[in-house]
Design a protein around this motif. Structure first.
Motif, short mmCIF file in Angstrom:
data_model
loop_
_atom_site.label_atom_id
_atom_site.label_comp_id
_atom_site.label_asym_id
_atom_site.label_seq_id
_atom_site.Cartn_x
_atom_site.Cartn_y
_atom_site.Cartn_z
N ASN A 224 10.09 -15.31 1.90
CA ASN A 224 9.82 -16.10 3.11
C ASN A 224 10.73 -15.75 4.28
OD1 ASN A 224 7.72 -17.52 1.92
ND2 ASN A 224 9.03 -19.15 1.17
N ASN A 225 11.77 -14.97 4.04
CA ASN A 225 12.69 -14.61 5.12
C ASN A 225 12.66 -13.13 5.47
OD1 ASN A 225 13.97 -17.16 5.86
ND2 ASN A 225 14.74 -17.17 3.76
N LEU A 226 11.71 -12.40 4.91
CA LEU A 226 11.45 -11.02 5.33
C LEU A 226 10.43 -11.05 6.47
CD1 LEU A 226 11.16 -9.30 1.83
CD2 LEU A 226 12.88 -8.77 3.57
N PRO A 227 10.31 -9.97 7.25
CA PRO A 227 9.31 -9.94 8.32
C PRO A 227 7.90 -9.87 7.76
CG PRO A 227 10.35 -7.80 8.09
CD PRO A 227 11.12 -8.73 7.20
N GLU A 228 6.91 -10.02 8.62
CA GLU A 228 5.51 -10.00 8.18
C GLU A 228 5.13 -8.65 7.56
OE1 GLU A 228 3.45 -12.31 7.84
OE2 GLU A 228 4.15 -13.92 9.12
N VAL A 229 5.71 -7.57 8.06
CA VAL A 229 5.37 -6.25 7.53
C VAL A 229 6.60 -5.35 7.56
CG1 VAL A 229 4.59 -5.43 9.81
CG2 VAL A 229 3.80 -4.27 7.73
N VAL A 230 6.75 -4.54 6.53
CA VAL A 230 7.81 -3.54 6.45
C VAL A 230 7.13 -2.20 6.19
CG1 VAL A 230 9.79 -2.70 5.13
CG2 VAL A 230 9.53 -5.15 5.56
N VAL A 231 7.40 -1.22 7.04
CA VAL A 231 6.82 0.11 6.88
C VAL A 231 7.95 1.10 6.59
CG1 VAL A 231 5.45 1.95 7.93
CG2 VAL A 231 4.95 -0.45 8.48
N LEU A 232 7.87 1.76 5.45
CA LEU A 232 8.85 2.75 5.03
C LEU A 232 8.14 4.03 4.66
CD1 LEU A 232 11.01 0.44 2.72
CD2 LEU A 232 11.60 1.16 5.03
N ASN A 233 8.91 5.03 4.26
CA ASN A 233 8.34 6.29 3.80
C ASN A 233 8.95 6.62 2.45
OD1 ASN A 233 8.35 9.51 3.70
ND2 ASN A 233 6.67 8.85 5.01
N LEU A 234 8.19 7.32 1.62
CA LEU A 234 8.67 7.65 0.28
C LEU A 234 10.01 8.34 0.29
CD1 LEU A 234 5.38 8.84 -1.44
CD2 LEU A 234 6.76 6.88 -2.09
N GLN A 235 10.27 9.16 1.27
CA GLN A 235 11.53 9.90 1.30
C GLN A 235 12.70 8.96 1.55
OE1 GLN A 235 10.97 13.02 4.21
NE2 GLN A 235 10.16 14.42 2.67
N GLU A 236 12.58 8.07 2.54
CA GLU A 236 13.71 7.18 2.83
C GLU A 236 13.87 6.12 1.77
OE1 GLU A 236 13.36 4.40 6.16
OE2 GLU A 236 11.28 5.01 6.36
N ALA A 237 12.81 5.79 1.03
CA ALA A 237 12.91 4.79 -0.02
C ALA A 237 13.20 5.41 -1.39
CB ALA A 237 11.62 3.98 -0.09
N ALA A 238 13.28 6.72 -1.48
CA ALA A 238 13.58 7.42 -2.73
C ALA A 238 12.61 7.03 -3.84
CB ALA A 238 15.03 7.17 -3.15
N LEU A 239 11.31 6.96 -3.49
CA LEU A 239 10.32 6.48 -4.45
C LEU A 239 9.37 7.56 -4.95
CD1 LEU A 239 9.42 3.09 -2.77
CD2 LEU A 239 10.32 3.39 -5.06
N GLN A 240 9.65 8.80 -4.65
CA GLN A 240 8.75 9.87 -5.07
C GLN A 240 8.55 9.91 -6.59
OE1 GLN A 240 7.01 11.86 -2.82
NE2 GLN A 240 5.85 12.31 -4.67
N PRO A 241 9.60 9.73 -7.40
CA PRO A 241 9.38 9.71 -8.86
C PRO A 241 8.42 8.62 -9.30
CG PRO A 241 11.71 10.03 -8.38
CD PRO A 241 11.05 9.69 -7.07
N HIS B 214 0.86 -1.19 0.00
CA HIS B 214 0.00 0.00 0.00
C HIS B 214 0.90 1.24 0.00
CE1 HIS B 214 -3.49 -2.46 0.81
NE2 HIS B 214 -3.01 -2.86 1.98
N ILE B 215 0.64 2.16 -0.92
CA ILE B 215 1.37 3.43 -0.98
C ILE B 215 0.38 4.55 -0.70
CG2 ILE B 215 2.81 4.94 -2.39
CD1 ILE B 215 3.36 2.54 -4.21
N VAL B 216 0.58 5.29 0.38
CA VAL B 216 -0.32 6.38 0.74
C VAL B 216 0.13 7.64 -0.02
CG1 VAL B 216 -1.33 7.74 2.59
CG2 VAL B 216 -0.61 5.37 3.03
N SER B 217 -0.62 8.02 -1.03
CA SER B 217 -0.25 9.18 -1.83
C SER B 217 -0.83 10.48 -1.29
CB SER B 217 -0.70 8.99 -3.29
OG SER B 217 -2.10 8.80 -3.38
N GLN B 218 -1.86 10.37 -0.43
CA GLN B 218 -2.48 11.58 0.13
C GLN B 218 -3.30 11.20 1.35
OE1 GLN B 218 -5.07 13.72 -2.64
NE2 GLN B 218 -6.46 14.17 -0.93
N GLY B 219 -3.36 12.07 2.35
CA GLY B 219 -4.24 11.90 3.48
C GLY B 219 -3.71 10.95 4.53
#
Length: 303
Positions: free
Chosen positions: A126-143, A41-46
């Motif tokens: 299968n070896n990642l955790p159940e959930v990973v929470v990041l932010n667009l800024q730290e993941a450099a995904l704004q583009p 899920h990517i929160v783009s607004q709100g």
């Protein structure tokens, strides 16, 4: 290719960033856990609230947050904590996206959602955790988000191809960003990568699983004794060196069965097995299907 490239290839990912949610007023959406499937899920607004199964406290989501479920942990999204009474959202077709909408006017929250499947034995997911929470800024995904917003505004030629390609970019960036974190919660192979000696072995085996990886060769690559190698694999990865090599060979074989026209015998030999018979027995034990059955089965038919 580096180790992440190889792990992504072995995972046989398929899917798309294919859902946009525009939610207003009282809203609630539920997602059940699904086998060998993931979701982002990517929160783009709100903003809104995420309630995960087995977790007592809800998580407040804000603009720019990215929630990555490697194994589709059951969860719900709502406008306030504990709410689950809203009617299902209206579902509309919008070009390459399925649009889920509640209310009218400016939405309280706007989400882009990716759904994807992968090989059920994927060492990566299968070896990642159940959930990973990041932010667009730290993941450099704004583009990437900017491209998604543009594609969602109006149906354009090639939109489905673009959103499919963006999924690969999204997952690679999310996983790469998370693996760099000191606090990352990793298991199995991914945990082993933190040890330089094991990292050398893991990279070498994944890069060339068909090689004759006997204990002597593995010890030489790691630069440790036999006893040290066995201890490191047991403590850091939770599997024997032989078991690890075998799993990677079988995952490579699975990919070739689905994505090449090679015969089963050729695949067996190209993945380090001495005969088609030995390969068939090992493959069926690992996948609960014969190589021929696996080749005919479509990815979406997985349990």
């Amino acid at each position: 290719m580096d180790i992440l490239d190889n792990l992504i290839r072995l995972a046989q990912i398929s899917g798309s960033i294919n859902v946009q949610c525009l939610l207003q007023e009282a809203w609630y959406i539920r997602h059940e856990q699904r086998f060998a499937q993931g979701m982002v899920h990517i929160v783009s607004q709100g903003n809104g609230y995420l309630q995960m199964d087995g977790v007592e406290k809800p998580l407040r989501l804000k603009s720019g947050d990215i929630v990555f479920f490697p194994r589709s942990l059951g969860h719900s999204l709502s406008h306030r904590p504990g709410y689950h009474q809203a009617s299902p959202p209206e579902i509309l077709a919008n070009g390459a996206f399925t649009l889920k909408k509640t209310g009218y006017g400016t939405p309280d929250i706007s989400l882009f959602c990716a759904n994807f499947s992968y090989d059920k034995n994927s060492e990566l997911f299968n070896n990642l955790p159940e959930v990973v929470v990041l932010n667009l800024q730290e993941a450099a995904l704004q583009p990437l988000l900017n491209i998604l917003k543009k594609e969602a505004l109006s149906a354009q030629l090639g939109s489905a191809n673009i959103t499919d390609a963006l999924l690969s970019v999204l997952l690679t960036l999310l996983i790469r960003t998370y693996l760099k974190q000191d606090k990352a919660q990793l298991n199995g192979l991914l945990n082993g990568l933190r040890d330089k000696r094991l990292s050398n072995v893991i990279s070498a085996v994944i890069g060339n699983p068909e090689k004759n990886w006997n204990i002597a060769a593995l010890c030489q690559t790691a630069g440790v004794s036999r006893a040290q190698l066995m201890r490191l694999f047991s403590q850091q990865i939770g599997i024997s060196p032989h078991g690890f090599v075998n799993h990677i060979r079988l995952q490579k074989a699975a990919r070739l069965l689905r994505h090449s026209q090679q015969s089963i015998l050729a695949i067996a030999l190209n993945c380090g097995f001495q005969s088609e018979t030995n390969f068939g027995k090992a493959f069926k034990k690992y996948y609960q299907l014969t190589p021929g059955q696996y080749r005919k089965q479509q990815p979406e038919e997985s349990e």
